[in-house]
Design an enzyme around this catalytic site. Sequence first.
Site, PDB file in Angstrom:
ATOM      1  N   GLU A  48      12.453  -3.580 -18.148  1.00  0.00           N
ATOM      2  CA  GLU A  48      12.833  -4.078 -16.911  1.00  0.00           C
ATOM      3  C   GLU A  48      15.021  -3.290 -16.446  1.00  0.00           C
ATOM      4  OE1 GLU A  48      11.832  -6.019 -13.925  1.00  0.00           O
ATOM      5  OE2 GLU A  48      10.242  -6.465 -15.736  1.00  0.00           O
ATOM      6  N   CYS A 207       0.612  -0.973  -0.732  1.00  0.00           N
ATOM      7  CA  CYS A 207       1.755  -1.709   0.514  1.00  0.00           C
ATOM      8  C   CYS A 207       2.450  -0.344   0.560  1.00  0.00           C
ATOM      9  CB  CYS A 207       2.213  -2.821   0.036  1.00  0.00           C
ATOM     10  SG  CYS A 207       3.478  -2.616   1.969  1.00  0.00           S
ATOM     11  N   CYS A 214      -4.143  -1.525   4.497  1.00  0.00           N
ATOM     12  CA  CYS A 214      -3.942  -2.618   4.526  1.00  0.00           C
ATOM     13  C   CYS A 214      -5.167  -3.763   4.586  1.00  0.00           C
ATOM     14  CB  CYS A 214      -3.418  -2.775   5.854  1.00  0.00           C
ATOM     15  SG  CYS A 214      -1.551  -2.039   6.420  1.00  0.00           S
ATOM     16  N   CYS A 217      -5.387  -4.716   1.169  1.00  0.00           N
ATOM     17  CA  CYS A 217      -4.538  -6.400   0.637  1.00  0.00           C
ATOM     18  C   CYS A 217      -5.016  -7.495   0.807  1.00  0.00           C
ATOM     19  CB  CYS A 217      -3.202  -5.427   1.779  1.00  0.00           C
ATOM     20  SG  CYS A 217      -2.055  -6.326   1.266  1.00  0.00           S
ATOM     21  N   CYS A 223       0.121 -10.624   7.394  1.00  0.00           N
ATOM     22  CA  CYS A 223       0.720  -9.851   7.329  1.00  0.00           C
ATOM     23  C   CYS A 223       1.342  -9.497   8.761  1.00  0.00           C
ATOM     24  CB  CYS A 223       0.833  -8.742   6.550  1.00  0.00           C
ATOM     25  SG  CYS A 223       1.819  -7.337   6.404  1.00  0.00           S
TER      26      CYS A 223
END
Length: 364
Positions: A48, A207, A214, A217, A223
């Site tokens: 991370e 995205c 889209c 997705c 959305c």
Amino acid sequence: MPLAASAPSLTASPLLFFPRLVEWQRRHGRSGLPWQGTRDPYRVWLSEIMLQQTQVTTVLGYYSRFLERFPDVRTLAAAPQEAVLALWSGLGYYSRARNLHRCAQAVVEQWGGAFPASAEQLQTLPGIGRSTAAAIAAFCFGERISILDGNVKRVLSRLLAFDGDLATLAQERRLWALAQDLLPAAPSHDEMVAWTQGLMDLGSSLCSRSKPDCAACPGTGLCLASAQARTGEFPVRTRKLKRSTVEWWWLLLRRPDGAVWLERRPAEGIWAGLYSLPTYGSRAEGLAAFGGEPALRQEHETLRHTLTHRDLVLRPLELDWSAALQEAPGSACAAPGLWVQHQSDLDLGLPAPLRSLLERLLPA
DNA sequence: GACGCGTGGCA
DNA sequence: TTGCCAAGCGT
């Protein structure tokens, strides 16, 4: 999908996104990355930190090498900072490496060598902010908590048609609260892992910033930005980067045997704690420090290097270093340093453009 | 709250 | 070429 695709509601529909994304991540998300498939907080934490503002493909080249040298938090805590910076060299944002080292020492000294198991406690550690704390807590401990990085800001601001300006902390906090609201009441550990990973995977694939896919997705029908054909309007972020140019003269002090003098940079500012060439703000100033024009051997080609907020113009001047003057230039520079003669001496924390230069100048 | 902090990829 | 952006944090 028994979903009313026509009129998504702001309050109820977004909750359907969680199971959709979890399922999508399991089928289509990234898996098999070196830091996936483990719940070891040390490995997740390391990944991370390395991945902050840094793309996966870049980190791949560093993560395994780092783990090999520092297999656990105690080994890392016991290492000298220089060794950590050497392995971080080229990855950028070196405060991450310094904080990583401090964090390892804090985990050993304050937590007995085991990372604390909540985001709230994790966030008290150096270099672990709100999003990184949430990521570690979700991945390792299944905590019900949301990350909010660049990918998630894009995904969620589109999903919710969130038009607050994310350059401001207040709007960022609003979106963070909305992200938390998207979580079900009692998600399982596995679901939190898939959700957290899925947010990032979706943001880095379908995205995307310029041409989101889209149709493929998992947010289809939920959305708002997509439904309104307004994906290009989100996220809203007004902050503009202003970049200025700085000109630095780099002195390549050459011993008769070809060795070059490096000195350690100050603990703050650009390339803090890394080894670099003696740096001056003007040609005259640099020459004056070491014998002036008579010592000048060669003016090397100007290098240009772009940082986030600075355009660096680097002008290397090669000077003959006469051992008769002083034993080491350090006393003249008032800085600790060392001579490097071969490429094998470059196992050091070096700025990327300097590593590149020295690899050209020094023999193998 | 706004800025400093690296590097590489991409349109 | 230029600007923007990427698994942000510290101050």
